[in-house]
Design a protein around this motif. Structure first.
Motif, PDB file in Angstrom:
ATOM      1  N   SER A   1       3.226  15.164   0.828  1.00  0.00           N
ATOM      2  CA  SER A   1       3.837  13.846   0.688  1.00  0.00           C
ATOM      3  C   SER A   1       3.079  12.793   1.500  1.00  0.00           C
ATOM      4  O   SER A   1       2.792  12.988   2.681  1.00  0.00           O
ATOM      5  CB  SER A   1       5.292  13.887   1.141  1.00  0.00           C
ATOM      6  OG  SER A   1       5.852  12.590   1.128  1.00  0.00           O
ATOM      7  N   SER A   2       2.792  11.658   0.864  1.00  0.00           N
ATOM      8  CA  SER A   2       2.099  10.555   1.544  1.00  0.00           C
ATOM      9  C   SER A   2       3.062   9.539   2.127  1.00  0.00           C
ATOM     10  O   SER A   2       2.686   8.743   2.987  1.00  0.00           O
ATOM     11  CB  SER A   2       1.179   9.836   0.552  1.00  0.00           C
ATOM     12  OG  SER A   2       1.964   9.178  -0.445  1.00  0.00           O
ATOM     13  N   GLY A   3       4.302   9.515   1.632  1.00  0.00           N
ATOM     14  CA  GLY A   3       5.264   8.507   2.057  1.00  0.00           C
ATOM     15  C   GLY A   3       5.175   7.200   1.296  1.00  0.00           C
ATOM     16  O   GLY A   3       5.954   6.279   1.540  1.00  0.00           O
ATOM     17  N   LYS A   4       4.244   7.093   0.337  1.00  0.00           N
ATOM     18  CA  LYS A   4       4.049   5.819  -0.357  1.00  0.00           C
ATOM     19  C   LYS A   4       5.301   5.370  -1.112  1.00  0.00           C
ATOM     20  O   LYS A   4       5.654   4.184  -1.091  1.00  0.00           O
ATOM     21  CB  LYS A   4       2.863   5.911  -1.321  1.00  0.00           C
ATOM     22  CG  LYS A   4       1.516   5.973  -0.630  1.00  0.00           C
ATOM     23  CD  LYS A   4       0.396   6.052  -1.665  1.00  0.00           C
ATOM     24  CE  LYS A   4      -0.976   6.089  -0.980  1.00  0.00           C
ATOM     25  NZ  LYS A   4      -2.080   6.183  -1.975  1.00  0.00           N
ATOM     26  N   GLN A   5       5.998   6.306  -1.786  1.00  0.00           N
ATOM     27  CA  GLN A   5       7.166   5.901  -2.554  1.00  0.00           C
ATOM     28  C   GLN A   5       8.317   5.499  -1.644  1.00  0.00           C
ATOM     29  O   GLN A   5       8.965   4.478  -1.857  1.00  0.00           O
ATOM     30  CB  GLN A   5       7.601   7.032  -3.489  1.00  0.00           C
ATOM     31  CG  GLN A   5       8.712   6.625  -4.462  1.00  0.00           C
ATOM     32  CD  GLN A   5       8.270   5.546  -5.429  1.00  0.00           C
ATOM     33  OE1 GLN A   5       7.642   5.811  -6.438  1.00  0.00           O
ATOM     34  NE2 GLN A   5       8.602   4.285  -5.130  1.00  0.00           N
ATOM     35  N   GLY A   6       8.566   6.286  -0.600  1.00  0.00           N
ATOM     36  CA  GLY A   6       9.644   5.931   0.316  1.00  0.00           C
ATOM     37  C   GLY A   6       9.399   4.614   1.021  1.00  0.00           C
ATOM     38  O   GLY A   6      10.315   3.779   1.161  1.00  0.00           O
ATOM     39  N   HIS A   7       8.178   4.398   1.489  1.00  0.00           N
ATOM     40  CA  HIS A   7       7.857   3.129   2.151  1.00  0.00           C
ATOM     41  C   HIS A   7       7.986   1.958   1.181  1.00  0.00           C
ATOM     42  O   HIS A   7       8.427   0.869   1.572  1.00  0.00           O
ATOM     43  CB  HIS A   7       6.446   3.186   2.737  1.00  0.00           C
ATOM     44  CG  HIS A   7       6.378   3.833   4.088  1.00  0.00           C
ATOM     45  ND1 HIS A   7       6.854   5.102   4.330  1.00  0.00           N
ATOM     46  CD2 HIS A   7       5.892   3.376   5.280  1.00  0.00           C
ATOM     47  CE1 HIS A   7       6.669   5.401   5.607  1.00  0.00           C
ATOM     48  NE2 HIS A   7       6.095   4.371   6.203  1.00  0.00           N
ATOM     49  N   ALA A   8       7.607   2.162  -0.082  1.00  0.00           N
ATOM     50  CA  ALA A   8       7.738   1.094  -1.076  1.00  0.00           C
ATOM     51  C   ALA A   8       9.205   0.750  -1.313  1.00  0.00           C
ATOM     52  O   ALA A   8       9.563  -0.422  -1.488  1.00  0.00           O
ATOM     53  CB  ALA A   8       7.073   1.507  -2.392  1.00  0.00           C
ATOM     54  N   ILE A   9      10.073   1.754  -1.310  1.00  0.00           N
ATOM     55  CA  ILE A   9      11.507   1.513  -1.490  1.00  0.00           C
ATOM     56  C   ILE A   9      12.060   0.722  -0.313  1.00  0.00           C
ATOM     57  O   ILE A   9      12.836  -0.221  -0.484  1.00  0.00           O
ATOM     58  CB  ILE A   9      12.254   2.847  -1.664  1.00  0.00           C
ATOM     59  CG1 ILE A   9      11.849   3.508  -2.997  1.00  0.00           C
ATOM     60  CG2 ILE A   9      13.763   2.646  -1.610  1.00  0.00           C
ATOM     61  CD1 ILE A   9      12.279   4.953  -3.122  1.00  0.00           C
ATOM     62  N   ALA A  10      11.666   1.099   0.897  1.00  0.00           N
ATOM     63  CA  ALA A  10      12.128   0.369   2.081  1.00  0.00           C
ATOM     64  C   ALA A  10      11.685  -1.089   2.017  1.00  0.00           C
ATOM     65  O   ALA A  10      12.464  -2.008   2.314  1.00  0.00           O
ATOM     66  CB  ALA A  10      11.596   1.041   3.341  1.00  0.00           C
TER      67      ALA A  10
END
Length: 418
Positions: A212-221
């Motif tokens: 996991s890169s975190g790109k989707q979660g960070h984009a949601i935040a």
């Protein structure tokens, strides 16, 4: 959020002033009208001609300008703006702001401003860390001034690195959008988001993790912040900048993530986008495990806490909307529907992580690490297939749906309790 808004950009002195020219472009790309004030020091680094060419507006430099001040120009500049941005903000300028000095046009405008003010500091790390600067920052924050950065990285001074770089223009523009989103679709709401992987130690050197890169979660935040929400982002180890306008709590392990999530409650909506490791070693080695040429050391595993299920099944303090993710490699919909029932959450966003995300990134692990995503929104009402899009667009679409769902709940509540 910036379309049709007037942004007054004050360019302070410092080598980072060159970035402010790009910031003008980024703000205008978002539909803002940009007016520019330049300090005397700023003009040693960039010219009013360059700023005016990019903003398509006159550039203001003097407090005692006969043409402008005949109608109290500094007051007019402050009152006609929807937002004031100071970038770069030097230690000297912040000290002047904190004490209310108004000896030049920039100082007078900042003192007269009754709109949100966003400050982007830029200075040598030693200056940023100095107690005098810390006092200035504390005073300005107490006065309601918003900050973006500074960031860590290489300095203009040869061989120096540390905390002091001005945030990138896109980051400042995003922070500006978030600051003006007070009347957005999620205004007054608290959104909790988890992002990235967790690292479960085997010994002081090795750990269990995922791609996991975190790109989707960070984009949601970031999207939730732009919609006006107060956002808490609980992030595992990632190589991403903090989203603008978001409170970030960094963790390493699943147990740390659970503790941070529980500490962040209550929330109106919780989006669990993190790829939490299902297992950890039962007994972490205190020293690095060594090869002895004979036996492979056994790794007994134990199950990590189920953060999504634990929050979704809470009796007290459950967010009104709990959303999970299902990263699958086969039978995507069936597995997501089973997970929805098993976890007790409201929605599952499912995706096939064996795919490449549609951007031909060639990143091992497909969608995990890529910039695009194709998801299915699974709920008790059925399955919605969303087209492949950038992770930022997936985030925006999800945030729109969250706002609609929370608004619908509130409407029903008012009807039931008139």
């Amino acid at each position: 959020m910036l379309a049709g808004k007037t942004v007054l950009l004050i360019i302070g002195g410092g080598i980072a002033a060159y970035k402010s020219l790009d910031l003008i472009r980024r703000l205008k790309e978002r539909g803002a009208r940009v007016r520019v004030v330049m300090t005397a020091a700023a003009q040693h680094f960039v010219t009013p001609l360059a700023a005016g060419a990019l903003s398509h507006e006159p550039v203001f430099t003097e407090l005692f300008d006969r043409a402008a001040e005949q109608d109290i120009g500094h007051i007019r500049l402050a009152r006609e703006a929807d937002l004031v941005i100071l970038a770069p903000a030097t230690a000297d300028r912040m000290a002047r702001m904190a004490t209310g000095f108004a000896e030049d046009l920039a100082g007078a405008v900042l003192l007269a401003a009754r709109v949100p003010v966003l400050v982007a500091p830029a200075m040598n790390p030693a200056m940023w860390a100095h107690p005098a600067t810390r006092r200035s920052v504390a005073t300005l924050k107490a006065d309601g001034i918003a900050f973006i950065g500074p960031m860590a990285g290489a300095m203009a001074e040869r061989g120096e690195e540390g905390l002091g770089r001005m945030a990138e223009p896109t980051e400042i523009a995003e922070a500006a959008e978030a600051l003006l989103a007070a009347g957005g679709a999620l205004a007054g709401k608290h959104v909790l988001v988890t992002s990235g992987p967790t690292h479960e130690p085997i010994d002081p050197v090795r750990y269990i993790a995922n791609r996991s890169s975190g790109k989707q979660g960070h984009a949601i935040a970031a999207a939730a912040a732009r919609a006006g929400a107060r956002v808490t982002l609980v992030s595992g180890p990632v190589n991403l900048p903090d989203p603008a306008g978001v409170e970030v709590r960094r963790v390493e392990t699943a147990r740390e993530m659970l503790a941070a999530v529980e500490a962040a409650l209550p929330a109106d909506a919780a989006v669990f986008a993190a790829a939490v490791a299902d297992w950890r070693v039962a007994a972490e080695a205190g020293q690095k495990l060594k090869k002895d040429g004979n036996a492979i050391p056994p790794l007994a595993l134990t199950e990590n806490p189920d953060i999504l299920a634990g929050i979704a099944r809470r009796v007290a303090g459950r967010p009104r909307l709990v959303i999970g993710f299902a990263a699958e490699t086969q039978n995507v919909i069936a597995h997501a529907q089973a997970k929805l029932a098993r976890k007790g959450c409201d929605w599952i966003l499912a995706n096939d992580v064996s795919q490449d995300g549609g951007d031909q990134s060639g990143i091992p692990g497909g969608v995990m690490g890529a910039d695009r995503n194709a998801v299915h929104l699974v709920s008790a009402a059925g399955v919605e297939d969303w087209p492949t899009a950038s992770k930022a667009e997936v985030a925006r679409r999800l945030v729109d749906r969250i706002a609609e769902a929370l608004d619908r709940q509130e409407t029903l509540g008012r009807q039931e309790n008139p």
